[in-house]
Design a protein around this motif. Structure first.
Motif: not given
Length: 553
Positions: A368-369, A375-380, A389-393, A438-441
């Protein structure tokens, strides 16, 4: 947070003392002015690898000192306590690194010598340095699980307790199995030894008592003749005591005839008392040293048997009762081993079941986290010119051999920089500018999740300008509300967001080159931002634009 940095004789820096405050501090200067030297110096104080090439030409050593103001619950204080170092909440923490021109180095914390490894661990808690060559912090997958847990507010204490209970049960079971296996291997010997010791029935202190009895009886046999002769000379009708009594009776009849006769009678009376005492003591000695051959033989046989069994087991005879109890317990444990193992196996099963339940809870909470973090990173990403770019955990189940007190999930942050490109670890990003953004986001998304209270971004705005640079500056300023930030930048949009502006300059005097750092006031800061906007020749238009950037910040 970092409050002060003192540098002596590092490359082009002869002497430099800087003070830092809260919020966002920006460091600017022309290319080659020495910004990297400043960061290398701070890294040195935080445990980075030393190099004698850092020592300024002609000097014996380089020294870098950094001071930090820490909260009472800062993890660095716990590390100091664990390492036996002095460190008080509310007092500055001072780290120092000395590098000698001959290659040697020293590390100190609050003027106490420490290992470089400890200084490096401490430094990681004090400062995060983010740049394209950084291999720690957010780029290290080993810390991603803890970051996700902090972001999701996930409590791992119950899982840690369940894992510890399970491990302790596993250890107890393994120990019991080993003990039983060892006992089973020696079962025949164990049964024989227990039977032998049971029949022997050694008593505490028995060997010492028998040894003393034997010694006395042997001594009595040797002294029997002399004791008998002495007794004969004292006792009997012709013995010394009889003669003394006869003499005393005769003197008693005539003692009144002369003083000396009375004195002689008194002396005889005393002699009779002492002789009687001697006779009694002689009798007691004869009884104590009496030698009964049968009893002596019996005592010797028992004594030799005790000593022979003790030699067999390679212990002192006095420890035989303790050994008998230990071996009896081992045999009893072996005989009741199956029941004991079954109970321990039940504990292991219960411990594993409890950990499984907690691990499942952690996995669900992390899933869930992870969704929320993605989503939080995607907004940045889009405002930072990373809209493709796309980010995933990424989460995957670990093999059982890698389970730990914090669960059985492997967490790693992954990115895809182009449409259709596969996801890969952050370290696979080729562009240093993209990596920094990416690190900043991520840092913005994780802003409330803890970490070092001081962060340094090295040229995070590389390769961007305009609206993207403004977005970078806005996010850095937002981060600085919860942590101290130092940013090395070439972007006027980022520089304008700073609460404190440091200018790094290089100067030449003959053959000597020096790097210096100046804190800029408002007018000089506007001039420096105008230079960043226009280049070598600062124009009025650039100054006007600099003013607008500062007013908008």
């Amino acid at each position: 947070m970092l409050t002060a940095l003192s540098i002596r004789d590092v490359v082009l820096i002869e002497s430099l003392d800087l003070e830092f405050g809260r919020g966002l501090g920006v460091l600017t200067g022309e290319t080659g002015a020495g910004k990297s030297i400043l960061l290398d110096s701070l890294g040195l104080a935080l445990g980075a690898r030393s190099d004698s090439a850092l020592v300024r030409n002609g000097q014996a050593q380089a020294v870098v000192t950094a001071s930090f103001d820490l909260s009472r619950d800062h993890p660095a204080l716990a590390l100091l306590e664990e390492s036996g170092l002095e460190g008080e909440p509310g007092e500055p923490l001072v780290v120092r690194r000395i590098v000698k021109a001959d290659g040697g180095s020293r590390a100190l914390v609050n003027d106490q010598a420490v290992s470089v490894a400890l200084l490096r661990d401490l430094g990681a808690m004090l400062v995060e340095i983010h740049g394209q060559h950084d291999d720690r912090g957010l780029l290290n997958p080993r810390g991603h699980r803890a970051l996700l847990d902090a972001f999701g507010g996930i409590d791992t204490k119950a899982a840690e307790a369940a894992y510890r209970t399970w491990n302790e049960a596993e250890a107890a079971l393994a120990e019991a199995r080993e003990a039983l296996a060892e006992a089973a291997r020696d079962r025949d010997w164990l049964e024989h030894a227990v039977t032998e010791l049971k029949q022997l029935s050694p008593q505490s202190g028995e060997e010492e008592e028998l040894a003393l009895l034997r010694a006395n009886m042997q001594k009595g046999a040797r002294l029997a003749e002399d004791i008998g002769t002495a007794n004969d000379l004292l006792d009997g009708s012709e013995g010394g005591l009889s003669m003394l009594r006869q003499a005393a009776r005769r003197l008693e009849r005539i003692a009144g005839e002369h003083d000396k006769l009375g004195e002689a009678l008194e002396a005889l009376d005393r002699a009779l008392v002492e002789a009687s005492e001697a006779e009694m003591r002689l009798g007691e000695a004869a009884e104590a040293l009496s030698c009964d051959p049968a009893r002596l033989e019996e005592a010797e046989a028992r004594l030799f048997e005790l000593r022979a069994v003790a030699r067999k087991h390679r212990i002192e005879p006095g420890k035989l009762p303790e050994l008998a109890e230990q071996l009896a317990q081992r045999l009893a444990a072996l005989e009741a081993g199956d029941q004991g193992l079954a109970a321990l196996e039940q504990k292991v099963a219960a411990g594993r079941a409890a950990f499984d339940a907690e691990a499942v809870r952690l996995t669900e909470a992390r899933t869930e986290a992870a969704t929320r973090l993605d989503l939080a990173v995607a907004r940045e990403l889009a405002p930072l010119k990373l809209d493709s770019a796309r980010f995933r955990t990424a989460m995957e189940a670990l093999p059982e051999t890698q389970w730990s007190a914090r669960g059985r999930d492997r967490i790693e942050f992954e990115v895809s920089t182009n449409p259709g490109a596969p996801f890969a670890p952050l370290t696979r990003i080729a562009s240093g500018g993209e990596l920094s953004r990416f690190i900043l986001s991520l840092k913005v998304a994780l802003a409330e999740s803890g970490g070092a209270t001081t962060m340094i971004f090295d040229e995070i705005d590389r390769g961007v300008g305009g609206a993207v640079a403004s977005a970078v500056g806005e996010r850095l300023h937002r981060l600085s509300e919860t942590a101290q930030l130092l940013v090395v930048t070439h972007s006027p949009q980022v520089a304008a967001r700073g609460n404190r502006h440091l200018l790094i300059e290089k100067s030449h005097q003959g053959l000597v080159t020096r790097t210096s750092v100046h804190v800029l006031d408002e007018s000089k800061r506007r001039e420096e931002i105008a230079r960043m906007l226009s280049g070598a020749e600062v124009t009025d238009e650039a100054r006007a634009q600099a003013t607008r950037l500062l007013e908008a910040a």
